[in-house]
Design a protein around this motif. Structure first.
Motif, PDB file in Angstrom:
ATOM      1  N   ALA A  71       0.835  -1.203   0.000  1.00  0.00           N
ATOM      2  CA  ALA A  71       0.000   0.000   0.000  1.00  0.00           C
ATOM      3  C   ALA A  71       0.865   1.247   0.000  1.00  0.00           C
ATOM      4  CB  ALA A  71      -0.926  -0.008   1.220  1.00  0.00           C
ATOM      5  N   ALA A  72       1.989   1.215   0.729  1.00  0.00           N
ATOM      6  CA  ALA A  72       2.894   2.358   0.743  1.00  0.00           C
ATOM      7  C   ALA A  72       3.492   2.603  -0.640  1.00  0.00           C
ATOM      8  CB  ALA A  72       4.004   2.127   1.773  1.00  0.00           C
ATOM      9  N   ARG A  73       3.899   1.533  -1.326  1.00  0.00           N
ATOM     10  CA  ARG A  73       4.449   1.683  -2.677  1.00  0.00           C
ATOM     11  C   ARG A  73       3.384   2.223  -3.641  1.00  0.00           C
ATOM     12  NH1 ARG A  73       9.449  -0.716  -2.743  1.00  0.00           N
ATOM     13  NH2 ARG A  73       9.760  -2.659  -1.576  1.00  0.00           N
ATOM     14  N   ASN A  74       2.173   1.725  -3.531  1.00  0.00           N
ATOM     15  CA  ASN A  74       1.097   2.211  -4.402  1.00  0.00           C
ATOM     16  C   ASN A  74       0.818   3.694  -4.157  1.00  0.00           C
ATOM     17  OD1 ASN A  74       0.771  -0.360  -5.514  1.00  0.00           O
ATOM     18  ND2 ASN A  74      -0.809  -0.945  -4.044  1.00  0.00           N
ATOM     19  N   ARG A  75       0.852   4.103  -2.896  1.00  0.00           N
ATOM     20  CA  ARG A  75       0.636   5.519  -2.565  1.00  0.00           C
ATOM     21  C   ARG A  75       1.777   6.373  -3.129  1.00  0.00           C
ATOM     22  NH1 ARG A  75      -1.976   8.531   1.493  1.00  0.00           N
ATOM     23  NH2 ARG A  75      -1.765  10.741   0.894  1.00  0.00           N
TER      24      ARG A  75
END
Length: 283
Positions: A71-75
């Motif tokens: 989720a952090a990478r997608n954000r």
């Protein structure tokens, strides 16, 4: 050309400064550095806010709830405004000329992906790179990836055209998200260039690194990620069947050795590992 350096961060108070500092010190100046704090419970958030005050024009921090590294990478990809993006893990660092060297390759070759060499900090003499700059076709790039050598199964160490990430996301709530995702970008890339320079330094001694300390609870995610990679690569190029089989066997052996190293001597879980087979190989 604007470059986005993207850093996912979770409970990395002891290493995050070195990572950010290596990005700040880049000789190439048209960059933005974005950190997504994935709901850290230590002092990471406090330190990031301090760094923002000090590096106001060069660093941006996004605080998010803890949803995991995917989720952090997608954000980070959502927040990035650069023409190309470069992932940097919060416990790793890069050389001062890393971005400049890779941008120069893009300017000379029109590459959509540039992959640099890397070494493993804490493992003396272990390096992964090609001997000289090469521009292999997509099939050859995927062969390198399946061996996990000169093209590693990680998001880091690659300067990637932002457009290639369109429609691609890291799977949330899954470990080994890189294995399940990076190959999709390489399949889309019309030109990938591998350079021999060791620019990326991967910290294997970090407590957050799972690569060299697999536990039984995450082995299923590892095998699932490998299956996803196998399915997509074979759909793109069925002639890579033997290379895919070798990749799966290698990772089954890694999973088995990890079970044994963690004193899991029960034979049934090991049998389950070797019974595991992606559906595309059983058709």
């Amino acid at each position: 050309m604007k470059i986005s350096v993207l850093i996912p961060a979770y409970n990395c108070q002891d290493t995050i400064y070195n990572s950010i500092r290596s990005a700040i010190k880049q000789t190439y100046k048209n960059i933005e550095i974005i950190v997504v704090n994935d709901g850290s419970t230590d002092n990471t958030a406090v330190r990031l806010d301090q760094y923002v005050k000090h590096y106001n024009n060069q660093l941006r921090v996004v605080h998010a709830e803890h949803l995991g590294v995917s989720a952090a990478r997608n954000r980070l990809l959502y927040e990035a405004s650069g023409d190309y993006v470069f992932f940097l893990d919060a416990d790793d660092f890069i050389n001062p000329d890393t971005i400049e060297s890779m941008v120069n390759v893009v300017n000379k070759t029109n590459a959509e992906v540039v992959v640099c060499g890397n070494d493993l900090q804490g493992v003396f003499g272990l390096k992964n790179s090609v001997h000289s700059q090469i521009c292999p076709n997509r099939r050859e790039v995927l062969k390198y990836l399946l061996k996990d050598r000169s093209v590693r199964n990680y998001a880091w160490g690659k300067l990637v055209k932002k457009e290639l990430w369109k429609g691609i996301e890291f799977p949330v709530n899954m470990v080994f998200e890189d294995i399940a995702t990076v190959h999709k970008v390489l399949i889309k890339s019309q030109k990938t260039v591998l350079i021999p320079s060791i620019h990326y330094h991967y910290n294997v001694s970090s407590t957050g690194s799972i690569t060299y300390g697999l536990k039984p609870v995450i082995i299923q995610d590892m095998l699932k990620a490998c299956a996803m990679q196998a399915e997509n690569i074979l759909e793109f190029d069925p002639t890579l069947r033997n290379e895919v089989k070798r990749m799966l066997l290698r990772n089954k052996l890694i999973a088995t050795l990890s079970l044994l190293r963690n004193f899991q001597f029960h034979i049934e879980p090991i049998r389950e590992i070797f019974k595991y087979q992606p559906s595309i190989l059983t058709k």
